[in-house]
Design an enzyme around this catalytic site. Sequence first.
Site, short mmCIF file in Angstrom:
data_model
loop_
_atom_site.label_atom_id
_atom_site.label_comp_id
_atom_site.label_asym_id
_atom_site.label_seq_id
_atom_site.Cartn_x
_atom_site.Cartn_y
_atom_site.Cartn_z
N ASP A 125 53.86 47.83 22.36
CA ASP A 125 54.29 49.21 22.58
C ASP A 125 53.37 49.93 23.56
O ASP A 125 53.82 50.72 24.39
CB ASP A 125 54.31 49.97 21.24
CG ASP A 125 55.45 49.53 20.35
OD1 ASP A 125 56.36 48.85 20.85
OD2 ASP A 125 55.43 49.87 19.15
N ASP B 268 61.65 43.98 34.82
CA ASP B 268 61.38 43.39 33.52
C ASP B 268 59.91 42.99 33.45
O ASP B 268 59.34 42.51 34.44
CB ASP B 268 62.29 42.16 33.33
CG ASP B 268 62.13 41.52 31.98
OD1 ASP B 268 61.22 40.69 31.83
OD2 ASP B 268 62.91 41.85 31.07
N GLU C 15 62.18 45.32 27.09
CA GLU C 15 61.13 45.42 28.11
C GLU C 15 61.71 45.61 29.51
O GLU C 15 61.00 45.47 30.50
CB GLU C 15 60.24 44.16 28.08
CG GLU C 15 60.91 42.87 28.51
CD GLU C 15 61.58 42.13 27.36
OE1 GLU C 15 61.72 40.89 27.47
OE2 GLU C 15 61.97 42.77 26.37
N ASN D 145 53.65 40.28 22.63
CA ASN D 145 53.91 40.65 21.24
C ASN D 145 53.44 39.59 20.27
O ASN D 145 52.87 39.90 19.21
CB ASN D 145 55.41 40.90 21.04
CG ASN D 145 55.87 42.25 21.56
OD1 ASN D 145 55.11 43.22 21.53
ND2 ASN D 145 57.10 42.32 22.04
#
Length: 364
Positions: free
Chosen positions: A260, A243, A286, A251
């Site tokens: 992204d 992760d 993620e 973000n």
Amino acid sequence: MSIPGFLKKAAGFIGKDTMAENESKKLVVVIRILVLSIIFYFLINMILCSAALSVSGALLYIVFAIIFSCIFVMSYQYRSMTVLWIFSIGMISWICIMVRAMGWNVGVQHFIMVLLVLCFFSSYKHYAVKVIVAVFLCAFRMLLFFIYHSGTPELEITSMVENSFQSINTITIFWCISVIAFVFSNDTQKLEGKLVEYNNRLKIQANTDILTGLYNRRKAMEFLEELSRKASSGIGFSLCICDIDFFKKVNDQYGHDIGDEVLIKISEIFQKEIQKGNFAARWGGEEFLLIFPSNNGDEAYVEIEEIRRKIKNLRVQAGDTSFGITMTFGLAEYDFSNGLKATIKEADEKLYNGKEQGRDRIIF
């Protein structure tokens, strides 16, 4: 090598559409090629008859050359199926007359096979018509056989001339059938090729995460289930759930486009560093899944450590600033006693423990 201008003009003329609207020109183009081939065949046979001093035979070929020239002209005026029927009637008439005039052994009757092949390739569906035509052509050939196979031809020709006609007939028949098969089967092969390519693309899309290019969760589960079946014979494997640390902050601070980009860059590292035979997939959001089919936990740990180090050294550009990222990894060996779900749960719990312990680490 460039094609001469006159050949381009000839090809354009032969490939010209009919006057009819909403009709494929493929059939009529094939008929035009066949008609021109038959006319050329008539001219050769006319010369052969003239050399053999058979004026009647030469005249017959001249007459049919004129008739088939008219059929060629009609192909620019009428619908394709109409031209096909006119061509078929002309061929049948010519076959009847020439078998009677020159005898069974010359082999003109074999041109019936050209009509049969053309019938089956010429129309989509219409199966009943194809069967009826096939039965008719078979009966027609048998009728010719019973009438003429032991009879005396009207034109007297030597055995050498007869053999010459037989050879020319064989070559022309093979050429005509080859033209039909090539034109129609070529389109079929192209279509099949496109379908195979399209199905492959669909398969790849169904198994691939669009953003990262890695396998998706569905494909990963298929792969894991296959490995778990093999594990019944004592072949184990290792898997790792990993992760991105503090990905929500990325973000929130830099925007989803940069988020992204982070996912893409990490996926590129996985694709580059994962050794042959191993497997990387986007597990969700993620999270990623790494599978090591032939490695135990210690061997997988070494490979994951190299991946972890590469990711930690990665820099992502966001406008005028750049930032680094880290990942936490939960590694587990396949649990033979409890199965696949227990192994996935173990790796997930180890990932959680790694986050609790400070992130940027491998828990095994």
